[in-house]
Design a protein around this motif. Structure first.
Motif, PDB file in Angstrom:
ATOM      1  N   SER A 114       9.765  14.943 -10.688  1.00 49.23           N
ATOM      2  CA  SER A 114       9.250  13.662 -10.303  1.00 49.23           C
ATOM      3  C   SER A 114      10.590  12.938  -9.895  1.00 49.23           C
ATOM      4  N   ALA A 115      11.108  12.493  -8.734  1.00 50.97           N
ATOM      5  CA  ALA A 115      11.998  11.153  -8.886  1.00 50.97           C
ATOM      6  C   ALA A 115      12.157   9.635  -9.077  1.00 50.97           C
ATOM      7  N   TYR A 116      10.984   9.425 -10.091  1.00 56.93           N
ATOM      8  CA  TYR A 116      10.529   8.609 -10.579  1.00 56.93           C
ATOM      9  C   TYR A 116      10.461   8.861 -12.872  1.00 56.93           C
ATOM     10  N   MET A 117      11.545   8.888 -13.754  1.00 61.07           N
ATOM     11  CA  MET A 117      11.387   9.133 -14.620  1.00 61.07           C
ATOM     12  C   MET A 117      12.029   8.365 -15.497  1.00 61.07           C
ATOM     13  N   MET A 118      10.992   8.344 -16.539  1.00 59.79           N
ATOM     14  CA  MET A 118      11.475   6.861 -17.764  1.00 59.79           C
ATOM     15  C   MET A 118      12.148   7.742 -19.076  1.00 59.79           C
TER      16      MET A 118
ATOM     17  N   ILE B  51       0.799  -0.915  -0.040  1.00 61.71           N
ATOM     18  CA  ILE B  51       0.059  -0.399  -0.498  1.00 61.71           C
ATOM     19  C   ILE B  51       0.599   1.387  -0.193  1.00 61.71           C
ATOM     20  N   THR B  52       2.574   1.350   0.530  1.00 66.08           N
ATOM     21  CA  THR B  52       2.657   2.186   1.046  1.00 66.08           C
ATOM     22  C   THR B  52       3.670   2.626  -0.345  1.00 66.08           C
ATOM     23  N   ALA B  53       4.260   1.406  -0.943  1.00 64.17           N
ATOM     24  CA  ALA B  53       4.383   1.714  -2.017  1.00 64.17           C
ATOM     25  C   ALA B  53       3.800   2.243  -3.466  1.00 64.17           C
ATOM     26  N   ILE B  54       2.314   1.555  -3.549  1.00 61.16           N
ATOM     27  CA  ILE B  54       1.637   2.050  -4.220  1.00 61.16           C
ATOM     28  C   ILE B  54       1.554   4.213  -4.343  1.00 61.16           C
ATOM     29  N   GLU B  55       1.726   4.470  -2.558  1.00 57.73           N
ATOM     30  CA  GLU B  55       0.981   5.669  -2.295  1.00 57.73           C
ATOM     31  C   GLU B  55       2.370   6.387  -3.061  1.00 57.73           C
ATOM     32  N   PHE B  56       3.040   5.629  -2.758  1.00 62.50           N
ATOM     33  CA  PHE B  56       4.906   6.460  -3.091  1.00 62.50           C
ATOM     34  C   PHE B  56       4.458   6.781  -4.989  1.00 62.50           C
ATOM     35  N   VAL B  57       3.903   5.688  -5.866  1.00 58.38           N
ATOM     36  CA  VAL B  57       4.052   6.503  -7.033  1.00 58.38           C
ATOM     37  C   VAL B  57       2.783   6.832  -7.001  1.00 58.38           C
ATOM     38  N   GLN B  58       2.391   6.811  -6.424  1.00 57.58           N
ATOM     39  CA  GLN B  58       1.565   8.594  -6.888  1.00 57.58           C
ATOM     40  C   GLN B  58       2.096   9.738  -6.789  1.00 57.58           C
TER      41      GLN B  58
END
Length: 100
Positions: free
Chosen positions: A96-100, A80-87
């Motif tokens: 975003s720290a998550y870039m493609m 659940i916290t992993a999903i919240e981090f992605v959201q």
């Protein structure tokens, strides 16, 4: 079916304490989970380390997360916290720290 036979055999997913003897009960599972965490924490501390969080990798474990947080007083990260981090990351747009 198989599930009906399992339930008729006295098994349940009950959260009632009276059903805590049942291996599938949340109560029984929680106590088992706490014992494993306690042993792991003691091992880390014995080796001179410090546990700063618990990471649960199984999708069935979020049911225990709040109890573990209260019992061990450390953050618990689960699916659940992993999903919240992605959201949350999606809300930062180009920063975003998550870039493609």
């Amino acid at each position: 079916g198989v599930f009906g036979k399992w339930v008729s055999g006295g098994n349940s997913f009950s959260r009632f304490k009276v059903d805590a003897f049942d291996e599938a009960s949340v109560e029984k599972g929680f106590e088992s989970m706490c014992e494993m965490c306690k042993n792991g924490i003691e091992k880390v501390e014995k080796e001179g380390g410090r546990v700063v969080c618990i990471v649960q990798e199984c999708a069935e474990m979020p049911a225990y997360s709040n109890g573990l947080r209260r019992r061990f007083k450390v953050p618990v990260y689960d699916t659940i916290t992993a999903i919240e981090f992605v959201q949350m990351g999606r809300d930062f747009g180009q920063y975003s720290a998550y870039m493609m």
